[in-house]
Design an enzyme around this catalytic site. Sequence first.
Site, PDB file in Angstrom:
ATOM      1  N   LYS A  19       0.999  -1.126   0.048  1.00 45.86           N
ATOM      2  CA  LYS A  19       0.018   0.246   0.096  1.00 45.86           C
ATOM      3  C   LYS A  19       0.935   1.235   0.003  1.00 45.86           C
ATOM      4  CE  LYS A  19      -2.908   0.940   3.816  1.00 45.86           C
ATOM      5  NZ  LYS A  19      -2.490   2.250   4.435  1.00 45.86           N
ATOM      6  N   ARG A  24       2.965   5.962  -3.410  1.00 49.04           N
ATOM      7  CA  ARG A  24       3.779   6.771  -3.683  1.00 49.04           C
ATOM      8  C   ARG A  24       4.267   6.701  -5.367  1.00 49.04           C
ATOM      9  NH1 ARG A  24       3.966   5.711   1.656  1.00 49.04           N
ATOM     10  NH2 ARG A  24       5.241   6.815   3.094  1.00 49.04           N
ATOM     11  N   ARG A 120      -8.520  12.062  12.517  1.00 45.30           N
ATOM     12  CA  ARG A 120      -6.866  11.800  12.807  1.00 45.30           C
ATOM     13  C   ARG A 120      -6.370  13.128  12.715  1.00 45.30           C
ATOM     14  NH1 ARG A 120      -5.450   6.514   9.066  1.00 45.30           N
ATOM     15  NH2 ARG A 120      -3.689   6.806  10.236  1.00 45.30           N
ATOM     16  N   SER A 161       7.220   8.953  12.278  1.00 49.18           N
ATOM     17  CA  SER A 161       6.108   8.754  11.342  1.00 49.18           C
ATOM     18  C   SER A 161       6.723   8.989   9.658  1.00 49.18           C
ATOM     19  CB  SER A 161       5.137   9.923  11.589  1.00 49.18           C
ATOM     20  OG  SER A 161       4.081  10.061  10.376  1.00 49.18           O
ATOM     21  N   GLN A 163       4.720   9.149   7.309  1.00 43.96           N
ATOM     22  CA  GLN A 163       3.817  10.080   6.637  1.00 43.96           C
ATOM     23  C   GLN A 163       4.461  11.725   7.087  1.00 43.96           C
ATOM     24  OE1 GLN A 163       0.048   9.212   8.021  1.00 43.96           O
ATOM     25  NE2 GLN A 163      -0.256   7.148   6.893  1.00 43.96           N
ATOM     26  N   ASP A 309       1.991  -1.324  12.245  1.00 39.13           N
ATOM     27  CA  ASP A 309       0.859  -1.787  11.540  1.00 39.13           C
ATOM     28  C   ASP A 309       0.410  -3.056  11.736  1.00 39.13           C
ATOM     29  OD1 ASP A 309       0.155   0.739  10.635  1.00 39.13           O
ATOM     30  OD2 ASP A 309       1.140   0.444   8.455  1.00 39.13           O
ATOM     31  N   LYS A 336      -4.495   5.766  14.612  1.00 37.37           N
ATOM     32  CA  LYS A 336      -4.846   4.954  13.382  1.00 37.37           C
ATOM     33  C   LYS A 336      -6.161   5.141  12.975  1.00 37.37           C
ATOM     34  CE  LYS A 336      -0.256   4.165  13.017  1.00 37.37           C
ATOM     35  NZ  LYS A 336       0.512   5.000  12.179  1.00 37.37           N
ATOM     36  N   ARG A 340      -6.275   1.823  18.048  1.00 40.62           N
ATOM     37  CA  ARG A 340      -5.954   0.225  18.016  1.00 40.62           C
ATOM     38  C   ARG A 340      -5.789  -0.245  19.314  1.00 40.62           C
ATOM     39  NH1 ARG A 340      -3.176   0.325  12.016  1.00 40.62           N
ATOM     40  NH2 ARG A 340      -5.192   0.252  10.932  1.00 40.62           N
ATOM     41  N   ARG A 382      -7.584  -3.479   9.543  1.00 46.46           N
ATOM     42  CA  ARG A 382      -6.509  -4.154  10.218  1.00 46.46           C
ATOM     43  C   ARG A 382      -7.076  -4.917  11.600  1.00 46.46           C
ATOM     44  NH1 ARG A 382      -2.585  -3.838   6.836  1.00 46.46           N
ATOM     45  NH2 ARG A 382      -1.992  -1.676   6.152  1.00 46.46           N
TER      46      ARG A 382
HETATM   47  O1  SPQ Z   1      -2.662   5.483   5.474  1.00 40.41           O
HETATM   48  P1  SPQ Z   1      -3.079   5.037   6.808  1.00 40.41           P
HETATM   49  O2  SPQ Z   1      -4.544   5.291   6.721  1.00 40.41           O
HETATM   50  O3  SPQ Z   1      -2.254   5.793   7.752  1.00 40.41           O
HETATM   51  O4  SPQ Z   1      -2.765   3.414   7.037  1.00 40.41           O
HETATM   52  C1  SPQ Z   1      -2.055   2.982   7.913  1.00 40.41           C
HETATM   53  C2  SPQ Z   1      -2.382   1.369   7.549  1.00 40.41           C
HETATM   54  O5  SPQ Z   1      -2.569   0.741   9.020  1.00 40.41           O
HETATM   55  O6  SPQ Z   1      -2.663   0.925   6.875  1.00 40.41           O
HETATM   56  C3  SPQ Z   1      -2.054   3.401   9.072  1.00 40.41           C
HETATM   57  F1  SPQ Z   1      -3.321   3.475   9.897  1.00 40.41           F
HETATM   58  O7  SPQ Z   1      -0.463   2.831   7.474  1.00 40.41           O
HETATM   59  C4  SPQ Z   1       0.368   3.864   7.685  1.00 40.41           C
HETATM   60  C5  SPQ Z   1       1.358   3.478   8.758  1.00 40.41           C
HETATM   61  O8  SPQ Z   1       0.947   3.340   9.968  1.00 40.41           O
HETATM   62  C6  SPQ Z   1       0.894   4.009   6.398  1.00 40.41           C
HETATM   63  C7  SPQ Z   1       2.021   4.853   6.269  1.00 40.41           C
HETATM   64  C8  SPQ Z   1       2.811   5.269   4.916  1.00 40.41           C
HETATM   65  O9  SPQ Z   1       2.638   4.609   3.879  1.00 40.41           O
HETATM   66  O10 SPQ Z   1       3.797   6.038   5.240  1.00 40.41           O
HETATM   67  C9  SPQ Z   1       3.037   5.037   7.284  1.00 40.41           C
HETATM   68  C10 SPQ Z   1       2.489   4.705   8.842  1.00 40.41           C
HETATM   69  O11 SPQ Z   1       1.846   5.739   9.408  1.00 40.41           O
HETATM   70  P2  SPQ Z   1       2.790   6.821  10.118  1.00 40.41           P
HETATM   71  O12 SPQ Z   1       1.677   7.727  10.783  1.00 40.41           O
HETATM   72  O13 SPQ Z   1       3.429   5.878  11.309  1.00 40.41           O
HETATM   73  O14 SPQ Z   1       3.609   7.363   9.305  1.00 40.41           O
END
Ligand code: SPQ
Length: 422
Positions: A19, A24, A120, A161, A163, A309, A336, A340, A382
């Site tokens: 995913k 990306r 969120r 993170s 993200q 995750d 999340k 969770r 999940r």
């Molecule tokens: O995209 P989303 O909703 O945040 O999805 C999750 C998941 O469980 O699929 C988290 F809820 O994955 C994130 C992950 O936890 C995907 C991700 C990424 O692709 O960069 C990074 C992680 O989040 P974060 O907040 O730790 O950067």
Amino acid sequence: MLIHKMKRVNGVITVPGDKSISHRAVMLGALADGTTSIRGFLRGADCLSTIDCFRKMGIRIDEDGNGSVTVHGRGLNGLSAPQDTLYTGNSGTTTRLLCGILAGQPFDSSVTGDASICKRPMGRVTRPLSLMGARIENEYCPLLIHGTKLHGIDYSMEVASAQVKTALILAALYADGETVIRETEKSRDHTELMLKAMGADIETCGLTVRVRRTNALRPQDITVPGDISSAAFFMVLGSIMPESEITIKNVGINPTRTGIIDVMRQMGADIRISGERTEGGEPVADIRAASSRLRGVEIGGEIIPRLIDELPVIAAAAVFAEGRTVIRDARELKVKETNRIRAVAEEFTKAGADITETEDGMIINGGKPIHGADFAVYGDHRMAMSLAILSQLAEGASSIDDASCVDVSYPGFFEDFYGLEN
Ligand code: SPQ
């Protein structure tokens, strides 16, 4: 949906594409000069939201419905102002990464998602972006983004993170000067790998990423490996079920994602990796998981971002492991798709599991019998898949209140799951 209980599971499966990498590939493909071909794209709801947002910004994206996607990139300055609000559905990744791209555009835009997304926190992205000069209204969706000129910053991250890191990296492609991002712990680095392959001016040294403004990105042929976060459900299933063995082909084993393998092995799981190779700059392998006697472990510290995750399904494994499992340093689980920590503790308790919610994780005293229950999944993909695994070894029947949410990351999960019965 009633969860059917299987006696044994055996077989070979291929899980859908990663995913994080699928998101990306579309985003960076849209910003590259020319055509990016993606194979193995995850046709999950979250990644389809990303496609939809970029189409709304004038990017032509062709899909064959089988995971082949062609993105006709228009360059870093080729996005057009969207006519409507960009709708990101349930996807935190789409929402946060878009903020990084939109902050430096010569147009205004607005972004929102479903009820879960609107709860969120987006301030973790909008605050550091504002230090770069970004003008984003609100810390929760809907976000109003007034595109403007950006400048580089030296930023020490507050949370581990990917993200947040990626949003800053994407903004840095448009910013004057250099941007330095310092992580607290290493989070997934798919953006850095893909951007390097596309010719961006980006360097990584330990926990520090340096990015300078980039004029052009080279389009790529990208092969997306199977998602280790999806493979994790089968690693746990193969380990807890008697007389069972599951091989998962073609799984991404980027070291920033393999905490699940380390922890399962530490729990005593018989997990074997074979056929290690590199595809499109990402390490890939086949993973085999076979019935094992599991024991409780302590999980915390730097490994957490490498398995964040997977913690709900690791908690399911811990219920069947002898002894105590302690998960700490995992506060991030609270923000999340749902909280969770609370969701796992409440639902597993319904099944009679000995589990206690803590401030930053949970404590599970495993190896005790559990019973079936009517579980709530809180609309969280999940949670749904983890509860389907937990139910397999519960005495009596179980159900989940929503099975369709698995489509977010794993359309076809239940077909693959039950297809392993024998
Ligand atoms: O995209 P989303 O909703 O945040 O999805 C999750 C998941 O469980 O699929 C988290 F809820 O994955 C994130 C992950 O936890 C995907 C991700 C990424 O692709 O960069 C990074 C992680 O989040 P974060 O907040 O730790 O950067």
